[in-house]
Scaffold this motif. Structure first.
Motif, short mmCIF file in Angstrom:
data_model
loop_
_atom_site.label_atom_id
_atom_site.label_comp_id
_atom_site.label_asym_id
_atom_site.label_seq_id
_atom_site.Cartn_x
_atom_site.Cartn_y
_atom_site.Cartn_z
N GLN A 1 -17.62 -92.39 -11.08
CA GLN A 1 -16.71 -93.34 -11.46
C GLN A 1 -17.24 -94.48 -12.33
OE1 GLN A 1 -13.38 -92.46 -11.61
NE2 GLN A 1 -13.07 -91.27 -9.80
N ARG B 1 -16.86 -87.75 -15.08
CA ARG B 1 -15.86 -88.67 -14.76
C ARG B 1 -14.73 -87.93 -14.23
NH1 ARG B 1 -15.26 -91.46 -18.96
NH2 ARG B 1 -13.16 -90.96 -19.49
N GLN C 1 -11.99 -85.76 -12.39
CA GLN C 1 -11.76 -85.37 -11.12
C GLN C 1 -11.87 -83.89 -10.69
OE1 GLN C 1 -11.14 -87.62 -8.57
NE2 GLN C 1 -11.04 -89.07 -9.88
#
Length: 216
Positions: free
Chosen positions: A36, A27, A29
């Motif tokens: 997500q 999840r 970045q």
């Protein structure tokens, strides 16, 4: 070798993702494959490439990593058609792209070989070129200019008996060809004939009127 996976659930449904190196799934970045979803851990799992083979490893995720509905804890080898699942998000493993590229290369090579084997004798002779002097027939003598000597020249075919080669061919008899009458000329002729007939009729009427007046 480049592997691919195709999403069959979640936000990436239908999309294909290429795997040509080790990739982090999570999840966060910083992950290579960012999912997500609240059920996905920040660093959920990883795809690993070892000797052209594809592995998947769970990274102590909260909701687990599954291969064909079985939860895994260690590195697991993947093959075409396997279903990899991160929590509830599923992906299908596709065949490595390199196999498709190799198949195309094989097909192109086969076409080139076929094209070479289908060359005409003239094309093959052009590619081979003229033979060297030492490869030619040793019985053929060459002059100082390199031209063959003693090569027989084929004789012309004999003239049949009774054929005079000095005779002048008779000129063909001209044939008269009648020029077709055009439709315009026909129309003009018909109009001319109609005008003459009309004038004749008027003259006859005038003569009849004059004769009636004189003998009245």
């Amino acid at each position: 070798m480049t592997w691919k996976i195709q999403a069959i659930s979640g936000e990436f449904t239908g999309q294909e993702i290429s795997i040509d190196r080790d990739m982090l799934v999570g999840r966060h970045q910083s992950a290579d494959l960012v999912l997500q979803s609240a059920e996905i851990s920040r660093k959920h799992a990883a795809f690993l490439l070892k000797e052209q083979a594809l592995y998947v490893q769970d990274l102590n995720s909260s909701n687990g990593t599954f291969v064909n509905d079985l939860r895994i804890a260690d590195e697991t080898l993947l093959k075409e058609g396997d279903i990899v699942q991160f929590a509830s998000l599923k992906f299908s493993v596709l065949a490595p792209a390199v196999e498709l590229e190799h198949a195309v290369d094989v097909a192109e090579t086969a076409e080139k070989v076929t094209a070479q084997t289908e060359k005409t004798p003239a094309q093959q002779m052009n590619e081979q070129g003229m033979p060297e002097l030492n490869q030619r027939d040793s019985s053929v003598q060459l002059n100082r200019d390199g031209m063959p000597q003693g090569v027989a020249v084929p004789k012309p075919a004999p003239i049949p008996e009774g054929v005079d080669i000095h005779a002048v061919p008779a000129e063909p008899t001209p044939v008269s060809v009648e020029q077709p009458v055009s439709r315009v000329e026909q129309e003009k002729e018909q109009q001319k004939n109609a005008s003459v007939g009309l004038i004749s009729l008027i003259v006859l009427v005038i003569l009849a009127v004059l004769a009636w007046l004189l003998f009245k």
